[in-house]
Design a protein around this motif. Structure first.
Motif, PDB file in Angstrom:
ATOM      1  N   PHE A 131      -8.222  -2.290  11.350  1.00  0.00           N
ATOM      2  CA  PHE A 131      -8.887  -2.853  10.385  1.00  0.00           C
ATOM      3  C   PHE A 131      -9.385  -4.217  10.894  1.00  0.00           C
ATOM      4  N   ILE A 132     -10.865  -4.139  11.098  1.00  0.00           N
ATOM      5  CA  ILE A 132     -11.675  -5.041  11.837  1.00  0.00           C
ATOM      6  C   ILE A 132     -12.815  -5.507  10.821  1.00  0.00           C
ATOM      7  N   ALA A 133     -12.606  -6.647  10.494  1.00  0.00           N
ATOM      8  CA  ALA A 133     -13.754  -7.411   9.882  1.00  0.00           C
ATOM      9  C   ALA A 133     -13.727  -6.644   8.434  1.00  0.00           C
ATOM     10  N   TYR A 134     -12.631  -6.558   7.622  1.00  0.00           N
ATOM     11  CA  TYR A 134     -12.426  -6.007   6.347  1.00  0.00           C
ATOM     12  C   TYR A 134     -12.796  -4.399   6.358  1.00  0.00           C
ATOM     13  N   LYS A 135     -13.063  -3.974   7.521  1.00  0.00           N
ATOM     14  CA  LYS A 135     -13.545  -2.597   7.537  1.00  0.00           C
ATOM     15  C   LYS A 135     -12.418  -1.512   8.056  1.00  0.00           C
ATOM     16  N   GLU A 136     -11.672  -0.780   7.303  1.00  0.00           N
ATOM     17  CA  GLU A 136     -10.493   0.153   7.725  1.00  0.00           C
ATOM     18  C   GLU A 136     -10.945   1.228   8.459  1.00  0.00           C
ATOM     19  N   THR A 137     -10.547   1.824   9.520  1.00  0.00           N
ATOM     20  CA  THR A 137     -10.804   3.030  10.255  1.00  0.00           C
ATOM     21  C   THR A 137      -9.504   3.749  10.491  1.00  0.00           C
ATOM     22  N   VAL A 138      -9.310   4.887   9.970  1.00  0.00           N
ATOM     23  CA  VAL A 138      -8.180   5.700  10.197  1.00  0.00           C
ATOM     24  C   VAL A 138      -8.379   7.007  10.890  1.00  0.00           C
ATOM     25  N   ILE A 139      -7.755   7.105  12.171  1.00  0.00           N
ATOM     26  CA  ILE A 139      -8.107   8.355  12.849  1.00  0.00           C
ATOM     27  C   ILE A 139      -6.856   9.000  13.159  1.00  0.00           C
ATOM     28  N   GLU A 140      -6.791  10.365  13.070  1.00  0.00           N
ATOM     29  CA  GLU A 140      -5.718  11.220  13.349  1.00  0.00           C
ATOM     30  C   GLU A 140      -5.943  12.273  14.394  1.00  0.00           C
ATOM     31  N   PHE A 141      -4.710  12.244  15.155  1.00  0.00           N
ATOM     32  CA  PHE A 141      -4.822  12.862  16.552  1.00  0.00           C
ATOM     33  C   PHE A 141      -3.607  13.762  16.345  1.00  0.00           C
ATOM     34  N   ASN A 142      -3.600  14.941  17.145  1.00  0.00           N
ATOM     35  CA  ASN A 142      -2.450  15.729  17.266  1.00  0.00           C
ATOM     36  C   ASN A 142      -1.670  15.246  18.617  1.00  0.00           C
ATOM     37  N   THR A 143      -0.456  15.000  18.624  1.00  0.00           N
ATOM     38  CA  THR A 143       0.053  14.450  19.861  1.00  0.00           C
ATOM     39  C   THR A 143       0.061  15.576  21.194  1.00  0.00           C
ATOM     40  N   HIS A 144      -0.076  16.803  20.955  1.00  0.00           N
ATOM     41  CA  HIS A 144      -0.069  17.768  21.932  1.00  0.00           C
ATOM     42  C   HIS A 144      -1.295  17.665  22.735  1.00  0.00           C
TER      43      HIS A 144
END
Length: 137
Positions: A78-91
């Motif tokens: 959450f940077i400067a009122y902009k939210e970014t969500v990134i999903e990874f596979n732990t493998h």
């Protein structure tokens, strides 16, 4: 991981209101004494302070969050009122080893890359990497 800010936006607003009241009180005193030019300097001062406080407030709530649940690694920024969500596979996710004087590192996986660690001190930085390594493939 949060930005290190001395004041919350609510505390900053209270301080700003007190500062504006004090500046306008002083400017009114000079105006009543016949010095009209002080109003221009007060307006310039309050404009500069307002711009600075707005920039501060824009980044006061910035954070980075890493959540690991089974084989899912979720990075929320959450940077400067902009939210970014990134999903990874732990493998499949990998950590890039930061250089000696770098302040950030990357989590990457087949075309996706996210930078982490901009709010950490150097000693916290190494602890975070050592905590994340066992979870990643």
């Amino acid at each position: 991981m949060r930005r290190n800010c001395a004041l919350t936006p609510g505390q900053l607003l209270k301080f700003y209101i007190a500062l504006v009241c004090l500046s306008l009180t002083v400017a009114t005193g000079f105006l009543l004494a016949g010095v009209k030019i002080i109003l221009i300097f007060t307006a310039i001062e309050l404009t500069a302070v307002t711009i600075g406080f707005l920039i501060y407030c824009r980044h006061a709530l910035d954070f980075e969050e890493i959540e690991i649940s089974g084989t899912r690694l979720l990075v929320r920024k959450f940077i400067a009122y902009k939210e970014t969500v990134i999903e990874f596979n732990t493998h499949w996710a990998r950590l890039s080893q930061p250089g000696e004087h770098e302040k950030i590192f990357f989590i990457e996986q087949t075309g996706q890359k996210v930078e982490i660690g901009q709010f950490l001190r150097r000693e916290q930085f190494k602890n975070l990497i050592s905590e994340l390594r066992p979870y990643l493939g």
